[in-house]
Design an enzyme around this catalytic site. Structure first.
Site, PDB file in Angstrom:
ATOM      1  N   ALA A  83       0.659  -6.773   4.513  1.00  0.00           N
ATOM      2  CA  ALA A  83       1.754  -7.153   5.398  1.00  0.00           C
ATOM      3  C   ALA A  83       1.457  -6.638   6.803  1.00  0.00           C
ATOM      4  CB  ALA A  83       3.070  -6.573   4.891  1.00  0.00           C
ATOM      5  N   GLY A 108       1.016  -7.044   0.168  1.00  0.00           N
ATOM      6  CA  GLY A 108       1.679  -8.338   0.053  1.00  0.00           C
ATOM      7  C   GLY A 108       0.744  -9.460  -0.315  1.00  0.00           C
ATOM      8  N   GLU A 115       0.472  -9.272  -3.992  1.00  0.00           N
ATOM      9  CA  GLU A 115       1.775  -9.686  -4.521  1.00  0.00           C
ATOM     10  C   GLU A 115       1.939 -11.203  -4.458  1.00  0.00           C
ATOM     11  OE1 GLU A 115       4.748  -5.977  -3.776  1.00  0.00           O
ATOM     12  OE2 GLU A 115       3.764  -6.774  -1.984  1.00  0.00           O
ATOM     13  N   GLU A 168       0.388   0.690  -0.772  1.00  0.00           N
ATOM     14  CA  GLU A 168       1.613   1.039  -0.055  1.00  0.00           C
ATOM     15  C   GLU A 168       1.936   2.532  -0.056  1.00  0.00           C
ATOM     16  OE1 GLU A 168       2.173  -3.358  -0.997  1.00  0.00           O
ATOM     17  OE2 GLU A 168       1.234  -1.608  -1.933  1.00  0.00           O
TER      18      GLU A 168
END
Length: 260
Positions: free
Chosen positions: A66, A112, A115, A135
């Site tokens: 991200a 992300g 994900e 993260e």
């Protein structure tokens, strides 16, 4: 439809959506997530689209995470809203599409990015791919479904190790974990995705959409997957695809599914 951060093209029943921010290693920012939602929505509603392939531009990254600069100063409330909206409009949205989604992981798939790949219905990878959820090294946890989908795919112990160490695994390890279905060279990645898409398209798109619903039900809290399977199995008997498929079988010919 014109996009700034992604590319979308359709050919022979396949829509290919490419995250196109090479200078940022295809990192997901708010605008890119919104554009991906729009592109997936349009493809899913297009009668001519039978399979969606999602990949990244270039040879370095699928999505390298991200865009941290967008949320580094967020409050508790804003952080929760960020995760909730992202899951709603992209990650859960992709998982529950009626149209099959193949993630072609062509490099780094971190945070992300992993994900998003896990939200697809299955994944293939190039041999240079690296995957991870880093993260916790930033003082936060995966917020786009990573703590839920990764254990479903690789098991609790392996998922815990990947999350806690914030480490990356290579494509061969991802294959051994069951995180990806196939590993090929960079040059072979999209051709393989297209080959798999062609195999999918030989079958009933209506039945496939019902199978997606049934499989997903097993991973949905408070839903009995067996009951969903029974319901969707029964619903198939009222479709034109079922009539065509069974008739073609009895007549010993190839089925020509109307998709209805």
């Amino acid at each position: 439809m014109n996009f700034e951060n992604i590319l979308s093209s359709s050919e022979n029943g396949i829509t290919t959506i490419t995250i196109n921010r090479p200078s940022k290693l295809n990192a997901l920012n708010k605008a890119t997530i919104e554009e991906l939602h729009q592109a997936f929505d349009v493809a899913n509603k297009a009668a001519e689209t039978k399979v969606i392939i999602v990949t990244g531009s270039g040879e370095k990254a699928f999505v390298a995470g991200a865009d941290i600069s967008e949320f580094s100063n967020f409050s508790v409330e804003n952080g929760g809203k960020l995760a909730a909206k992202g899951q709603e409009i992209l990650f859960d949205f992709v998982q529950n599409l009626n149209t099959p989604v193949i993630a072609a992981v062509n490099g780094f798939a971190l945070g992300g990015g992993l994900e998003l790949a896990m939200a697809a219905h299955f994944r293939i990878a190039s041999d240079n791919a690296k995957m991870g959820l880093p993260e916790v090294s930033l003082g936060v946890i995966p917020g786009y479904g990573g703590t839920q989908r990764l254990p479903q795919l690789v098991g609790k112990g392996r998922a815990m190790e990947m999350v806690m160490t914030a480490g990356m695994i290579d494509a061969a390890t991802a294959l051994s974990y069951g995180l990806v279905n196939h590993v090929v060279s960079q040059e072979e990645l999209l051709p393989l995705a297209q080959k798999l898409a062609s195999k999918i398209m030989r079958n009933s798109s209506v039945a496939i959409s019902k199978a997606i619903q049934a499989v997903n039900a097993n991973y949905t809290d408070g839903v009995n997957g067996f009951e969903t399977e029974i319901e969707q199995f029964g619903a198939c008997f009222g479709t034109q695809d079922f009539k065509e498929g069974t008739t073609a079988f009895l007549e010993k010919r190839k089925a020509d599914f109307p998709g209805k």
